[in-house]
Design a protein around this motif. Structure first.
Motif, PDB file in Angstrom:
ATOM      1  N   UNK A   1       0.853  -1.185   0.000  1.00 13.91           N
ATOM      2  CA  UNK A   1       0.000   0.000   0.000  1.00 13.91           C
ATOM      3  C   UNK A   1       0.894   1.242   0.000  1.00 13.91           C
ATOM      4  N   UNK A   2       0.888   1.947  -1.131  1.00 11.95           N
ATOM      5  CA  UNK A   2       1.684   3.159  -1.283  1.00 11.95           C
ATOM      6  C   UNK A   2       1.045   4.310  -0.512  1.00 11.95           C
TER       7      UNK A   2
ATOM      8  N   UNK B   1      -6.245  -2.461   5.522  1.00 11.95           N
ATOM      9  CA  UNK B   1      -4.885  -2.121   5.103  1.00 11.95           C
ATOM     10  C   UNK B   1      -4.730  -0.610   5.068  1.00 11.95           C
ATOM     11  N   UNK B   2      -3.480  -0.169   5.250  1.00 13.22           N
ATOM     12  CA  UNK B   2      -3.177   1.260   5.211  1.00 13.22           C
ATOM     13  C   UNK B   2      -1.768   1.448   4.669  1.00 13.22           C
ATOM     14  N   UNK B   3      -1.428   2.702   4.424  1.00 10.47           N
ATOM     15  CA  UNK B   3      -0.124   3.055   3.888  1.00 10.47           C
ATOM     16  C   UNK B   3       0.994   2.344   4.639  1.00 10.47           C
ATOM     17  N   UNK B   4       1.898   1.714   3.868  1.00 12.50           N
ATOM     18  CA  UNK B   4       3.031   1.012   4.456  1.00 12.50           C
ATOM     19  C   UNK B   4       2.828  -0.476   4.647  1.00 12.50           C
ATOM     20  N   UNK B   5       1.592  -0.960   4.516  1.00 14.47           N
ATOM     21  CA  UNK B   5       1.330  -2.395   4.689  1.00 14.47           C
ATOM     22  C   UNK B   5       1.802  -3.179   3.467  1.00 14.47           C
ATOM     23  N   UNK B   6       2.294  -4.379   3.712  1.00 18.20           N
ATOM     24  CA  UNK B   6       2.703  -5.312   2.674  1.00 18.20           C
ATOM     25  C   UNK B   6       2.050  -6.653   2.972  1.00 18.20           C
ATOM     26  N   UNK B   7       1.400  -7.234   1.968  1.00 20.73           N
ATOM     27  CA  UNK B   7       0.827  -8.561   2.153  1.00 20.73           C
ATOM     28  C   UNK B   7       1.031  -9.377   0.888  1.00 20.73           C
ATOM     29  N   UNK B   8       0.924 -10.674   1.044  1.00 24.67           N
ATOM     30  CA  UNK B   8       1.027 -11.541  -0.123  1.00 24.67           C
ATOM     31  C   UNK B   8      -0.263 -12.343  -0.254  1.00 24.67           C
ATOM     32  N   UNK B   9      -0.800 -12.317  -1.471  1.00 25.73           N
ATOM     33  CA  UNK B   9      -1.944 -13.148  -1.834  1.00 25.73           C
ATOM     34  C   UNK B   9      -1.335 -14.309  -2.609  1.00 25.73           C
TER      35      UNK B   9
END
Length: 112
Positions: free
Chosen positions: A50-51, A66-74
């Protein structure tokens, strides 16, 4: 080496790709969503960063804010939907590993 800017005038744009990975930027307007209970990438993991902005993601039926700075993998094969909050746009950078065959550079379809 390849280099590009993480920006686009389109809502979804594949910015760069190699044989092993693909990078795409996606911007959803406030309240807008893409994907859904049947949207999945059978052969690719989607790393989603999330940019800016905030929203929610539903992966395999499990909701996550989710919010700015979050990283997740689908992970490959997991169904997913991405939604921007009602307060503002959600801008994300996705890395597809390996690349999604159905979308190449300059691709623009509505199933992030």
């Amino acid at each position: 080496m390849k280099r590009t800017r993480v920006e686009s005038e389109r809502w979804f744009d594949v910015l760069m790709e190699t044989e092993d990975a693909q990078a795409a930027v996606m911007t959803l307007d406030a309240g807008e969503a893409t994907g859904g209970p049947t949207n999945a990438h059978a052969g690719s993991d989607q790393w989603l960063y999330v940019i800016s902005g905030s929203g929610s993601v539903v992966v395999a039926g499990e909701p996550l804010d989710v919010e700015e700075g979050d990283l997740l993998v689908v992970e490959a094969g997991e169904t997913h939907e991405v939604r921007a909050s009602d307060e503002g746009a959600l801008e994300t950078l996705s890395l597809y590993v390996p690349p999604r065959a159905e979308v190449g550079v300059a691709g623009s379809e509505r199933d992030g």
